[in-house]
Every structure is written in C-alpha cells, then in structure tokens.
Design an enzyme around this catalytic site. Structure first.
Site, mmCIF file in Angstrom:
data_model
loop_
_atom_site.group_PDB
_atom_site.id
_atom_site.type_symbol
_atom_site.label_atom_id
_atom_site.label_comp_id
_atom_site.label_asym_id
_atom_site.label_seq_id
_atom_site.Cartn_x
_atom_site.Cartn_y
_atom_site.Cartn_z
ATOM 1 N N LYS A 47 1.682 -2.243 -1.007
ATOM 2 C CA LYS A 47 2.126 -3.448 -0.796
ATOM 3 C C LYS A 47 2.318 -3.778 0.739
ATOM 4 O O LYS A 47 2.219 -5.269 0.841
ATOM 5 C CB LYS A 47 3.505 -3.550 -1.463
HETATM 6 C C1 PLP Z 1 3.390 -1.891 -7.205
HETATM 7 C C2 PLP Z 1 2.733 -0.495 -7.330
HETATM 8 C C3 PLP Z 1 1.727 -0.426 -8.482
HETATM 9 C C4 PLP Z 1 1.359 -1.449 -9.350
HETATM 10 O O1 PLP Z 1 0.850 -2.374 -8.657
HETATM 11 P P1 PLP Z 1 0.824 -3.820 -9.454
HETATM 12 O O2 PLP Z 1 0.145 -4.883 -8.671
HETATM 13 O O3 PLP Z 1 2.031 -4.153 -9.748
HETATM 14 O O4 PLP Z 1 -0.083 -3.820 -10.725
HETATM 15 C C5 PLP Z 1 1.112 0.670 -8.311
HETATM 16 N N1 PLP Z 1 1.369 1.859 -7.492
HETATM 17 C C6 PLP Z 1 2.376 1.726 -6.530
HETATM 18 C C7 PLP Z 1 2.450 2.810 -5.712
HETATM 19 C C8 PLP Z 1 2.962 0.698 -6.550
HETATM 20 O O5 PLP Z 1 3.828 0.444 -5.301
#
Ligand code: PLP
Length: 470
Positions: free
Chosen positions: A112
C-alpha cells in the site's frame, strides 16, 4: 479525462477533485469515463524505463492537466525516493515459471505504500492550491492504515482518523499506526471486525451533514488515485518479462479487490495479461462470485492474512459497472439490491465476460502454509502469508506462460504467522527499527456510528465559513 460514478447519478469530476473526494454523492465509486489505450509501440517503449518514468507514462492520461508532466515526475520521484530498493518494486524469479513482484520496500512494509506515498503528495499539492482542510477517515485491516499514516503524518491541511478492528491486526501493523505521535493522526480501535469498520466509514460518507461539515476524504482503495498508481507495476513487471510480445499472468492476494482491479485496468489499457488470478483465503466471497456467480456476504473468519479477511470488497462495484456495460442505473439497482439482501447474482454473460481475464482460487490455511514452506525450501525466499496465498493460487492455476505473484507484504510484518508456518522468524528491517520501543496512542470505541462521529467531531476541523476578505 473526467470521472463518473458507477451509479451514474453524480456530477463528473476532474482528476484533482476525484483525488480529494470519497464516495460519489450517489453512493457509487468514481471511475474514468474511458480506459485510455496504450499502443503496442507505447508499451514496447516502456522497456528500459525506470519505475518513476514508467509511472509518468501510465499516470499521465489519468492526471490530465491537473499536473504538468514535470510536476508529476517530481512528485513521483519524491514519493519513491523513500523506498529501500533502488528498483522500487524488484521482480524476483522463483523457478522457471513463477516470479515475485516485491511491492513491500516502502516505509511500512506492505504494497500500500506504493500508492500511498504518492497519494500523500497529491493531497498536499492539491490542498495547498485550494487552501482547504480535509478530514481523512479510513478503515483498515492493518496495512492501509499504517501506509496512510506514514504518508500523511505531519502534513498540513488534513487530519487522519483511522479505524482498525480491535485485536485483529498484527502487533507490527498496530504499532506502525499507534506509535506515530503527529497531532494530525488519530487511531480508533473499533470493537468489531474490518467489515464493521468499513461500514462505519461508508455510513459517515453517506451522512451528508457530517461529511460536509468536516469535508471527509478517503484513502481507502475507493480513492481512484490509489488504483491508478497501482496500475503502474503491472506494466513495469510485464514489460520486464517480455510484454507486449509475450503475455504474462498475475496472481493477486485479494481483499478489497483494489489491487486486482488495477491489474484489470492495465489489461483494459492494452497490456497483454494472460489471466489475473484472484487469490482469496477462506473469506471467499470473490471466489464464489467469480466461479459460481454468487456474490453474497458470509461471516468473516480471522486468519493469518488479516488484510484479506473481508467479505464486502468495495472495488468489486467498479468491475460490476463494466460488466453491466457501464450502465450506472443498472449498477445502482444491483447495489441497492445487494445492500438490502446482502447478495447479488452474476448472470452467466457477466461471468463469461469476467472469466476472459479473471480466474479465482480459495486457499485454505494448510495450502497457504505449504506454499510458504515451498518458497523457503525450494527457492530460499521467506514470504508473508498474503503472498503465500497468491503463490498457492499461482501454483494451482491452469494458465500458460510466466506468472507473477504480487508479494504484498514483507514477511516481518506478519512474523508470528510466518514463524508458525515455516519455523523461520523474519527479522525486522532497519527502516522499522525502534517500533517496539515507542509509546502507543489510540482510542477504543464500540462499533457505533454515533460514538465514532462524536469522537471525530470533538477533534476534527470543521469547514469554516469563507473569510470575508479571502
Ligand atoms: C491490502 C492488502 C491486500 C489486499 O489488497 P486489496 O487491494 O484490498 O485487494 C493483500 N495483501 C496485503 C499484505 C495487503 O496489505
């Protein structure tokens, strides 16, 4: 480029406004009014460009004239200077067929950061132009919150109220949020699960008096700019593996359907993606939807991959909008039905259209642990549980050609679960050293809209009446 709501009844916005917006006023999510196409030549021209230059090429059509190309490049260069790897998102080969795209070299150890570091700078740029103050409210299963707080702590013109499910985030995740002492950061542990947190945030956006008084904005993946910034790494990786001459598949550990939707956008823009593998854990609403047309809400189970412990995946509405032929009224009717009955059926035609690109897999805890041990034993790579779910889905997928699994978190972020599955305890990277020495600061509140709104109202900056001389 203009942005319209998936529910078809909100005014069109430009990129600057859509970045600062949350949900559309009709309850929908903003999407570009068309998918900009990159020709094969344009994709070929990405070969040899570094991550920032690739990002400039991919983002420019979406940004339009909200930023000059130089402003966009400078912003992206600043955003990615904080990454611990010179390639920003290095691609690592596991065996003949499997690759990892390491998206966790940012400040909070999860993918993210890739979008959020740039989004923080976009907010700052746009808000300083407008002399406006924003109140960011977000729900996090752990990683969005820490990435948002790392990107927004201490920035002028905004406060951040981040809701996380009490006791359901890892200790590293919680501390990354709660040890940040900036006065514009507020953490709320909600006595409930992630879906409760997300529903509370949605309810605040849908409360016009509250949303208007505090000018609420979103950093969850309902924010279009985040998805745009994630489209970049699909191009970056695929070009390194031979696109556009060769098609490449991606396996995506999925929760809110944001990351995989970015892959869908890349395909829509012309990137030859073989299949996008939607990897879920036992919280498998997306697998049921894509494999059997059954998008109905079950109950959430807590797992070793908490960022995927989600039933209602907000971004799925963006895919539905395309599957309904970009018909906002049809999407609005379907979502109204979903909100009442907690279920929605995909027609065989919609399933067929989706299946041209998207396949899905449900990975249980044993398969996750087996994939984690395989990566360590066969390839010498310690992966986190989310990434292991992606890898397990990639190994089971019936697709030709190379498969890139998105490595969405550093194993140290989930070190207890990694140790349980593999017997290896990952060390914390230097960039998060000291996390366990710092004091925490957060409030614990019930999953109750009035209680949360009161807490925010006592701390947030309301929109002022315009100053007479301004
Ligand atoms: C947020 C997250 C996901 C999922 O991603 P989305 O965009 O919500 O589908 C998967 N793995 C990790 C480590 C995350 O932080």
């Amino acid at each position: 480029m203009e942005y319209l709501s998936t529910r078809g009844a909100a005014p069109l916005l430009d990129f600057e406004s859509v970045t600062l917006a949350g949900l559309a006023p009709d309850g929908g999510l903003y999407v570009p009014d068309h998918w900009p196409a990159l020709s094969r030549e344009a994709i070929r021209d990405l070969a040899g460009l570094d991550y920032v230059e690739t990002a400039v090429r991919i983002c420019a059509p979406f940004v339009g004239d909200a930023l000059t190309e130089t402003e966009l490049r400078d912003l992206l260069r600043t955003a990615y200077a904080s990454f611990a790897h010179a390639a920003v998102v290095p691609l690592k080969q596991l065996d003949e067929r499997h690759w990892l795209l390491e998206l966790f070299h940012g400040p909070t150890l999860a993918f993210k950061d890739v979008a959020m570091q740039a989004l923080g700078l976009l907010f700052e740029t746009f808000l300083s132009r407008r002399t406006e103050h924003l109140t960011i409210v977000g729900a996090t299963s752990g990683d969005t919150g820490s990435a948002a707080i790392a990107a927004l702590a201490g920035r002028a013109h905004l406060d951040v109220f981040m809701l996380h499910p009490a006791g359901r985030v890892s200790d590293v995740q919680r501390r990354q949020m709660t040890t940040v002492q900036s006065p514009n950061i507020f953490n709320i542990a909600v006595e409930g699960n992630f879906d409760d947190c997300q529903a509370l945030v949605k309810a605040m956006f849908n409360d016009p008096a509250f949303a208007g008084r505090y000018r609420l904005a979103a950093v969850n993946s309902i924010n279009w700019a985040r998805l745009m910034l994630q489209v970049v790494y699909y191009f970056y990786a695929a070009v390194r593996l031979g696109a556009p001459e060769r098609s490449v598949s991606f396996s995506v550990p999925t929760g809110n359907f944001g990351d995989v939707f970015a892959g869908y956008v890349a395909a829509r823009m012309g990137l030859p993606i073989g299949r996008l593998i939607v990897a879920t854990n036992v919280n498998d609403i997306l697998h049921r939807a894509l494999s059997a047309g059954d998008y109905s809400v079950g109950s959430v189970s807590a797992t070793a991959a908490p960022s995927m412990d989600i039933q209602v995946s907000s971004n799925f509405e963006r895919l539905l909008f395309d599957l309904y032929g970009r018909d906002g009224a049809a999407t609005a009717a379907a979502m109204a039905g979903f909100e009442t009955t907690r279920g929605l059926a995909l027609t065989p035609t919609m399933r067929g259209d989706a299946a041209a690109l998207l396949v899905s897999a449900r990975i249980d805890p044993d398969d996750m642990a087996a994939a984690l041990r395989w990566a360590m034993a066969e390839c010498g790579e310690l992966v986190d549980p989310h990434t292991a779910i992606g890898l397990a889905a990639a190994q089971g997928a019936d697709v030709a050609g190379p498969i890139v699994t998105l490595a969405t978190a550093h194993p140290a972020k989930f070190r207890d679960a990694v140790e349980r599955a593999s017997g290896h305890r990952p060390g914390l990277p230097a960039r998060v050293a000291g996390l366990f020495d710092r004091a925490e600061r957060y409030a614990t509140l019930p999953a109750d809209l009035a209680a949360i709104e009161t807490y925010i109202a006592e701390r947030a900056t309301p929109v002022h009446a315009p100053a007479a001389a301004a």
